[in-house]
Design a protein around this motif. Structure first.
Motif, PDB file in Angstrom:
ATOM      1  N   PHE A  77      38.897  88.309  86.063  1.00 60.48           N
ATOM      2  CA  PHE A  77      40.275  88.084  85.632  1.00 60.48           C
ATOM      3  C   PHE A  77      40.923  87.064  86.868  1.00 60.48           C
ATOM      4  N   CYS A  78      40.115  86.654  87.730  1.00 56.25           N
ATOM      5  CA  CYS A  78      40.500  86.232  89.011  1.00 56.25           C
ATOM      6  C   CYS A  78      40.802  84.601  88.546  1.00 56.25           C
ATOM      7  N   ASN A  79      42.195  84.232  88.880  1.00 58.48           N
ATOM      8  CA  ASN A  79      42.317  82.660  88.801  1.00 58.48           C
ATOM      9  C   ASN A  79      42.990  82.095  90.095  1.00 58.48           C
ATOM     10  N   LEU A  80      42.666  82.907  91.080  1.00 56.00           N
ATOM     11  CA  LEU A  80      42.969  82.294  92.112  1.00 56.00           C
ATOM     12  C   LEU A  80      42.281  81.319  92.964  1.00 56.00           C
ATOM     13  N   PHE A  81      42.608  80.549  93.845  1.00 53.84           N
ATOM     14  CA  PHE A  81      41.938  79.626  94.365  1.00 53.84           C
ATOM     15  C   PHE A  81      41.064  80.187  95.622  1.00 53.84           C
ATOM     16  N   THR A  82      39.690  80.230  95.078  1.00 51.22           N
ATOM     17  CA  THR A  82      38.830  81.003  95.969  1.00 51.22           C
ATOM     18  C   THR A  82      37.426  80.705  95.717  1.00 51.22           C
ATOM     19  N   ARG A  83      36.458  80.690  96.882  1.00 46.22           N
ATOM     20  CA  ARG A  83      35.114  80.281  96.863  1.00 46.22           C
ATOM     21  C   ARG A  83      34.455  81.641  97.127  1.00 46.22           C
ATOM     22  N   THR A  84      33.416  81.918  96.458  1.00 44.45           N
ATOM     23  CA  THR A  84      32.589  83.070  96.734  1.00 44.45           C
ATOM     24  C   THR A  84      31.305  82.836  97.565  1.00 44.45           C
ATOM     25  N   GLY A  85      30.962  83.499  98.330  1.00 46.37           N
ATOM     26  CA  GLY A  85      29.477  83.476  99.006  1.00 46.37           C
ATOM     27  C   GLY A  85      29.501  82.362  99.955  1.00 46.37           C
ATOM     28  N   GLY A 332      46.107  76.205 105.625  1.00 45.50           N
ATOM     29  CA  GLY A 332      44.771  76.743 105.035  1.00 45.50           C
ATOM     30  C   GLY A 332      45.082  75.889 103.685  1.00 45.50           C
ATOM     31  N   VAL A 333      43.945  75.450 103.287  1.00 45.09           N
ATOM     32  CA  VAL A 333      43.678  74.992 101.710  1.00 45.09           C
ATOM     33  C   VAL A 333      44.358  75.829 100.753  1.00 45.09           C
ATOM     34  N   GLY A 334      45.251  75.246 100.071  1.00 47.85           N
ATOM     35  CA  GLY A 334      45.840  76.084  98.808  1.00 47.85           C
ATOM     36  C   GLY A 334      47.162  76.837  99.349  1.00 47.85           C
ATOM     37  N   VAL A 355      36.850  73.892  93.166  1.00 51.97           N
ATOM     38  CA  VAL A 355      37.335  74.661  94.446  1.00 51.97           C
ATOM     39  C   VAL A 355      36.441  74.128  95.295  1.00 51.97           C
ATOM     40  N   ARG A 356      35.195  74.170  95.159  1.00 52.37           N
ATOM     41  CA  ARG A 356      34.239  73.802  96.512  1.00 52.37           C
ATOM     42  C   ARG A 356      34.600  72.450  96.690  1.00 52.37           C
ATOM     43  N   ARG A 357      34.836  71.465  95.750  1.00 49.82           N
ATOM     44  CA  ARG A 357      35.092  70.209  96.341  1.00 49.82           C
ATOM     45  C   ARG A 357      36.490  70.068  96.938  1.00 49.82           C
ATOM     46  N   ILE A 358      37.647  70.852  96.716  1.00 51.90           N
ATOM     47  CA  ILE A 358      38.899  70.664  97.489  1.00 51.90           C
ATOM     48  C   ILE A 358      38.715  71.396  98.884  1.00 51.90           C
ATOM     49  N   ILE A 359      37.913  72.405  98.957  1.00 54.83           N
ATOM     50  CA  ILE A 359      37.545  73.048 100.256  1.00 54.83           C
ATOM     51  C   ILE A 359      37.016  72.052 101.267  1.00 54.83           C
ATOM     52  N   TYR A 362      39.448  69.359 102.173  1.00 48.72           N
ATOM     53  CA  TYR A 362      40.224  69.888 103.264  1.00 48.72           C
ATOM     54  C   TYR A 362      39.396  69.852 104.592  1.00 48.72           C
ATOM     55  N   ILE A 363      38.523  70.467 104.675  1.00 48.62           N
ATOM     56  CA  ILE A 363      37.480  70.494 105.946  1.00 48.62           C
ATOM     57  C   ILE A 363      37.429  69.039 106.611  1.00 48.62           C
ATOM     58  N   ALA A 364      37.319  67.953 105.459  1.00 44.91           N
ATOM     59  CA  ALA A 364      37.098  66.443 105.915  1.00 44.91           C
ATOM     60  C   ALA A 364      38.213  65.768 106.316  1.00 44.91           C
ATOM     61  N   THR A 365      39.411  66.517 105.911  1.00 48.17           N
ATOM     62  CA  THR A 365      40.708  65.707 106.183  1.00 48.17           C
ATOM     63  C   THR A 365      41.005  65.494 107.579  1.00 48.17           C
TER      64      THR A 365
END
Length: 469
Positions: A77-85, A332-334, A355-359, A362-365
């Motif tokens: 059900f998750c539609n949050l901005f998050t990456r797993t693993g 933090g991103v998001g 999500v992975r691209r945006i994170i 963010y890290i490369a900003t």
């Protein structure tokens, strides 16, 4: 309805806006936890400098929010901005970037030449305790040593999960002064967890709760969900009783939503009872059970144990489900930040590749880019009226007509005559005491339909134009 009965789940196409007759056809239109929704924000080609945005803001009662976009798993059900693993290489680089962002944000705030003070703090996500104990320590250090928030002196909240509420992580949270820990259990029944695409064992949940209770945080919150496929009043009562046995200070009851690009997206089946009917029935059953157990309802989702000192202190500090106000500084991103005239954030998505691209972005900003607002929504008096009304009307305390008039020069009914006429016609709102508008018990049940009634056409148009990704 038997435990094996499937539930019909439908969703509206993204470009199919409801007409006036449909606006309250379902009690579950949208969870309004902040206004406007992030989907109304737009990329700023040359965003304003943070030092200019915060120039006229009050700086002695700021709130700090840190968004940690990582989880050990992604629920259906998750539609949050998050990456797993995410590996430690990624989480470590994320914290490096967060520290860079914190330094330039602090500089922008200090450019005003006034003393900074944070009165509230929260770590959200994602699951902040996905970070290791050492990483959580570093995160707290960034908040204290870089941003200047004294975590041991202010109420601050953190979210966790059964799998990540380990002894070493809990020890860090306790040592750094966390006053509220919220754990997403959702259900104590393993078959319901599987139906929600949330693989978790009851033994893991019980062990995590035992550790959290032993740590004696002032406020323990347990999240539960109703409307899961096959869930009945009896099975929901089992989860409620299991939560109550832990004597948490708070219990949140969330209706299940199925959103685009989530693991449950598109699942549906025929049943003799509509999904809305099932969720309303489970909500009322759960509400009544918690009220009988000595909890009080403060919003559609929030139930707090009466007579708990820590909960009373949280109320005094202004901590609520809708804790959106000018003075929120997000890292933090998001994460979102709120000033009087502008709400701003970073890019946002739900789909895993995005999500992975945006994170990664963010890290490369470059550090200099953090000095400007990136994605934003410009507030005006009309939007501020709507935000204030949603923050107060959807809470059990209601909206004071006198306080509203003092802020905005008229009564809520004068500014929103059509909306209040509809609420009064359905007996969803009444005047309680001298000049306080409050939702009735049935109005509270329909809060997720009432909130969107007050969205502006500008916000609705921006949200309708947003492309889910």
């Amino acid at each position: 309805m038997s435990s094996s009965t499937p539930v019909r789940i439908t969703r509206r196409p993204a470009d199919d806006r409801p007409g006036p007759a449909e606006e309250t056809a379902t009690p579950y239109r949208q969870y309004v936890y902040a206004y406007p929704h992030q989907k109304a924000y737009r990329r700023q080609a040359d965003g304003p400098l943070l030092s200019e945005l915060w120039a006229g803001e009050r700086l002695d009662a700021l709130s700090l929010y840190v968004h940690v976009p990582f989880c050990e798993m992604r629920c259906g059900f998750c539609n949050l901005f998050t990456r797993t693993g995410a590996p430690e290489e990624v989480t470590g680089r994320f914290l490096d970037t967060l520290e860079r962002q914190a330094r330039v944000t602090r500089e922008a705030l200090e450019a005003q030449g006034r003393e900074l003070r944070f009165a509230l703090a929260a770590f959200g996500g994602g699951t902040p305790t996905y970070l290791t104990a050492a990483e959580l320590t570093r995160l707290a250090d960034i908040c204290e040593q870089v941003m200047g928030a004294d975590l041991k002196a202010v109420p601050w909240s953190v979210e966790t999960s059964p799998a990540t509420a380990t002894d070493d992580r809990i020890a860090v949270l306790a040592e750094r002064g966390a006053t509220r820990v919220s754990i997403g259990v959702q259900t104590f029944l393993e078959d319901e967890a599987r139906a929600a695409v949330r693989p978790q064992k009851r033994s893991e949940v019980d062990a995590a709760l035992t550790r959290l209770k032993a740590a004696a945080f002032p406020i323990l919150n347990i999240d539960l969900i109703y409307g899961i496929q096959g869930q009945t009043e009896r099975s929901f009562r089992t989860s409620l009783d299991a939560a109550l046995a832990r004597e948490p200070e708070e219990i949140y009851l969330y209706p299940l939503y199925v959103r685009p690009l989530t693991g449950l997206d598109g699942r549906h089946a025929e049943t003799g009872e509509s999904w809305d009917e099932q969720r309303l029935r489970l909500y009322r059953s759960g509400r009544d059970h918690l009220l009988a157990a000595g909890y009080e309802q403060t919003s559609m989702r929030v139930f707090r144990r009466r007579g708990t000192a820590a909960v009373d202190q949280a109320d005094d500090a202004g901590i609520s489900e809708y804790n959106q106000q000018a003075g929120m500084v997000g890292l933090g991103v998001g994460a979102r930040s709120f000033t009087t005239d502008l709400h701003y954030t970073t890019d946002y998505a739900v789909a895993v590749p995005e999500v992975r691209r945006i994170i990664d972005d963010y890290i490369a900003t470059p550090t200099e880019d953090f000095r400007r607002a990136q994605w934003a929504f410009r507030m005006d008096d009309g939007e501020r009226r709507r935000m204030y009304l949603l923050q107060t009307l959807l809470e059990s305390t209601g909206t004071s007509e006198a306080a509203y008039r003092q802020r905005f020069g008229a009564t809520p009914q004068e500014h929103f005559p059509d909306q209040f006429a509809r609420l009064l016609e359905r007996d969803w709102v009444r005047e309680h005491g001298p000049g306080t508008l409050r939702l009735t018990p049935e109005g509270m049940a329909w809060a997720d339909a009432i909130g969107p009634l007050f969205f502006s056409s500008r916000v609705n148009d921006a949200m309708a134009a947003y492309q889910d990704r």
